[in-house]
Design an enzyme around this catalytic site. Structure first.
Site, PDB file in Angstrom:
ATOM      1  N   ASP A 237     -19.252  29.398  -3.195  1.00  0.00           N
ATOM      2  CA  ASP A 237     -19.274  30.142  -1.935  1.00  0.00           C
ATOM      3  C   ASP A 237     -19.358  29.201  -0.736  1.00  0.00           C
ATOM      4  OD1 ASP A 237     -19.246  32.393  -0.359  1.00  0.00           O
ATOM      5  OD2 ASP A 237     -21.346  32.918  -0.673  1.00  0.00           O
TER       6      ASP A 237
ATOM      7  N   GLU B 243     -31.263  29.996 -15.754  1.00  0.00           N
ATOM      8  CA  GLU B 243     -31.999  29.339 -14.681  1.00  0.00           C
ATOM      9  C   GLU B 243     -31.096  29.327 -13.452  1.00  0.00           C
ATOM     10  OE1 GLU B 243     -35.114  28.376 -14.801  1.00  0.00           O
ATOM     11  OE2 GLU B 243     -35.276  28.988 -16.898  1.00  0.00           O
TER      12      GLU B 243
ATOM     13  N   HIS C 212     -10.525  27.357   1.777  1.00  0.00           N
ATOM     14  CA  HIS C 212     -10.162  27.647   0.388  1.00  0.00           C
ATOM     15  C   HIS C 212      -9.368  26.486  -0.209  1.00  0.00           C
ATOM     16  CE1 HIS C 212     -11.829  31.540   0.872  1.00  0.00           C
ATOM     17  NE2 HIS C 212     -10.871  32.026   1.631  1.00  0.00           N
TER      18      HIS C 212
ATOM     19  N   LEU D 249     -14.192  21.114 -23.130  1.00  0.00           N
ATOM     20  CA  LEU D 249     -14.826  22.084 -22.229  1.00  0.00           C
ATOM     21  C   LEU D 249     -14.003  23.369 -22.104  1.00  0.00           C
ATOM     22  CD1 LEU D 249     -17.009  22.268 -19.665  1.00  0.00           C
ATOM     23  CD2 LEU D 249     -14.906  21.992 -18.388  1.00  0.00           C
TER      24      LEU D 249
ATOM     25  N   THR E  40     -14.058  41.423  -7.635  1.00  0.00           N
ATOM     26  CA  THR E  40     -13.372  42.715  -7.492  1.00  0.00           C
ATOM     27  C   THR E  40     -13.566  43.266  -6.071  1.00  0.00           C
ATOM     28  OG1 THR E  40     -15.340  43.701  -8.510  1.00  0.00           O
ATOM     29  CG2 THR E  40     -13.415  43.465  -9.915  1.00  0.00           C
ATOM     30  N   GLU E  41     -14.537  42.713  -5.324  1.00  0.00           N
ATOM     31  CA  GLU E  41     -14.784  43.167  -3.951  1.00  0.00           C
ATOM     32  C   GLU E  41     -13.998  42.331  -2.931  1.00  0.00           C
ATOM     33  OE1 GLU E  41     -17.390  42.800  -6.253  1.00  0.00           O
ATOM     34  OE2 GLU E  41     -17.311  44.971  -6.527  1.00  0.00           O
TER      35      GLU E  41
ATOM     36  N   LEU F 164     -26.409  37.620  -6.188  1.00  0.00           N
ATOM     37  CA  LEU F 164     -25.478  37.481  -7.315  1.00  0.00           C
ATOM     38  C   LEU F 164     -24.074  37.998  -6.994  1.00  0.00           C
ATOM     39  CD1 LEU F 164     -27.802  38.378 -10.316  1.00  0.00           C
ATOM     40  CD2 LEU F 164     -26.843  36.147  -9.780  1.00  0.00           C
TER      41      LEU F 164
HETATM   42  C1  IPE Z   1     -18.859  35.856  -4.201  1.00  0.00           C
HETATM   43  O1  IPE Z   1     -18.791  35.414  -2.898  1.00  0.00           O
HETATM   44  C2  IPE Z   1     -17.508  35.826  -4.845  1.00  0.00           C
HETATM   45  C3  IPE Z   1     -16.962  34.498  -5.098  1.00  0.00           C
HETATM   46  C4  IPE Z   1     -17.523  33.364  -4.849  1.00  0.00           C
HETATM   47  C5  IPE Z   1     -15.646  34.485  -5.679  1.00  0.00           C
HETATM   48  P1  IPE Z   1     -18.624  36.406  -1.662  1.00  0.00           P
HETATM   49  O2  IPE Z   1     -18.535  35.553  -0.464  1.00  0.00           O
HETATM   50  O3  IPE Z   1     -17.515  37.349  -1.909  1.00  0.00           O
HETATM   51  O4  IPE Z   1     -19.987  37.206  -1.710  1.00  0.00           O
HETATM   52  P2  IPE Z   1     -20.749  38.025  -0.568  1.00  0.00           P
HETATM   53  O5  IPE Z   1     -19.754  38.937   0.063  1.00  0.00           O
HETATM   54  O6  IPE Z   1     -21.262  37.024   0.404  1.00  0.00           O
HETATM   55  O7  IPE Z   1     -21.847  38.721  -1.294  1.00  0.00           O
HETATM   56  C1  IPE Z   2     -15.919  31.568  -1.402  1.00  0.00           C
HETATM   57  O1  IPE Z   2     -15.960  31.280  -0.051  1.00  0.00           O
HETATM   58  C2  IPE Z   2     -14.521  31.854  -1.902  1.00  0.00           C
HETATM   59  C3  IPE Z   2     -14.279  33.258  -2.247  1.00  0.00           C
HETATM   60  C4  IPE Z   2     -15.154  34.223  -2.199  1.00  0.00           C
HETATM   61  C5  IPE Z   2     -12.949  33.599  -2.654  1.00  0.00           C
HETATM   62  P1  IPE Z   2     -15.990  32.421   1.059  1.00  0.00           P
HETATM   63  O2  IPE Z   2     -14.586  32.710   1.456  1.00  0.00           O
HETATM   64  O3  IPE Z   2     -16.780  33.578   0.622  1.00  0.00           O
HETATM   65  O4  IPE Z   2     -16.720  31.655   2.229  1.00  0.00           O
HETATM   66  P2  IPE Z   2     -17.776  32.251   3.243  1.00  0.00           P
HETATM   67  O5  IPE Z   2     -18.859  32.870   2.422  1.00  0.00           O
HETATM   68  O6  IPE Z   2     -17.068  33.245   4.080  1.00  0.00           O
HETATM   69  O7  IPE Z   2     -18.253  31.070   4.013  1.00  0.00           O
HETATM   70 MG    MG Z   3     -18.728  34.063   0.775  1.00  0.00          MG
END
Ligand code: IPE
Ligand code: IPE
Ligand code: MG
Length: 255
Positions: free
Chosen positions: A35, A222, A52, A146, A81-82, A210
């Site tokens: 993230d 953990e 990205h 792996l 999925t969101e 999560l």
């Molecule tokens: C969780 O991150 C999904 C991935 C890392 C692929 P999000 O950025 O989508 O999560 P929220 O929206 O902050 O909970």
């Molecule tokens: C994680 O980074 C990648 C995906 C969820 C696909 P984000 O795109 O969620 O980055 P932030 O959370 O907006 O910084």
């Molecule tokens: Mg994010």
């Protein structure tokens, strides 16, 4: 075994030897919520997709390091999925990343004996994404190193719902009796059926949640959270997470 251990040792940097990572106690399954790509880009005045792209480059480093440590399974949360809720252009870009990544990295993954695996509703992905990832799974299916498990269009609640629906259907058809429903049986219907549960869960970017990731499977994992944004994550952060993991006492409800 000893030969394997000394091979790992010689490939580890002196810093890790100093950090004293116990190679006999490496988490066998590490799951990472990658993230912070968007914030990384924003901090630099760049569009989110630049984050990205940068984040994709980190995967390779982490896979190599995990493989060196002898980690058995590395699960990477790449798209939830969101995440379809995001702007169309961002989603389109994210759906191109698996192809880009695999085009560049598949030869290296082959060389490193990595086996690619998928978790998520792959059938809902655009055709170009689906064909790139299924080809990688096929090409690496006989590799024995792996297991690189990509969570792509993955959501834990949807996974559990589907497992329950399949079980209900079997009961309805009479091929299964309700008495046979157990934790072990449910696990066989999940997308992690042949994998052990994560020993260590890492989330970058400072979010302590999560986000619908492996809710069932992380029951006794953990957790290690870091403020580091995913594009800034590197091998030494992985080592740090493992070092912290090794100081934890896993009790599983016992004493
Ligand atoms: C969780 O991150 C999904 C991935 C890392 C692929 P999000 O950025 O989508 O999560 P929220 O929206 O902050 O909970
Ligand atoms: C994680 O980074 C990648 C995906 C969820 C696909 P984000 O795109 O969620 O980055 P932030 O959370 O907006 O910084
Ligand atoms: Mg994010």
């Amino acid at each position: 075994m000893l030969e394997k251990l000394s091979k790992w040792k010689s490939s580890l940097s002196s810093q890790e030897v100093r950090e004293d990572i116990d190679l006999a106690n490496i988490p066998k399954h590490i799951a990472i919520i990658m993230d912070g790509n968007g914030r990384w880009a924003k901090n630099r005045g760049l569009p989110r997709i630049a984050g990205h792209r940068e984040g994709m480059k980190v995967i390779n480093k982490v896979v190599r390091k995990a493989n060196e440590f002898g980690v058995e399974v590395l699960t990477l949360y790449a798209f939830s999925t969101e995440n379809w809720k995001r702007p169309k252009a961002e989603v389109e870009y994210l759906m191109k990343l698996p192809e880009r990544f695999l085009k560049k990295e598949l030869p290296n993954l082959m060389e490193e004996n990595v086996k690619v695996r998928l978790m998520g509703s792959v059938e809902e992905l655009p055709d170009h994404t689906k064909s790139a990832v299924t080809e990688a799974v096929k090409k690496t299916e006989n590799n024995t190193g792996l297991i690189l498990n990509f969570a792509l269009n993955y959501g834990s609640r949807s996974e559990l719902m589907n497992a329950m629906k399949q079980i209900a259907k079997e009961i309805e058809m009479g091929t299964l009796s309700s008495k046979e429903v157990s934790e072990t049986l449910l696990e066989q219907y999940m997308m992690t059926a042949e994998l052990r549960d994560p020993d260590l869960l890492i989330r970058t970017s400072g979010e302590i949640r999560l986000s619908n990731f492996m809710l069932w499977q992380v029951a006794y994992s953990e957790f290690w959270f870091t403020d580091v944004l995913w594009p800034d994550f590197n091998e030494s952060h992985l080592s740090e997470a493992i070092a912290v993991y090794q100081k934890r006492a896993r009790r599983y409800g016992g004493v």
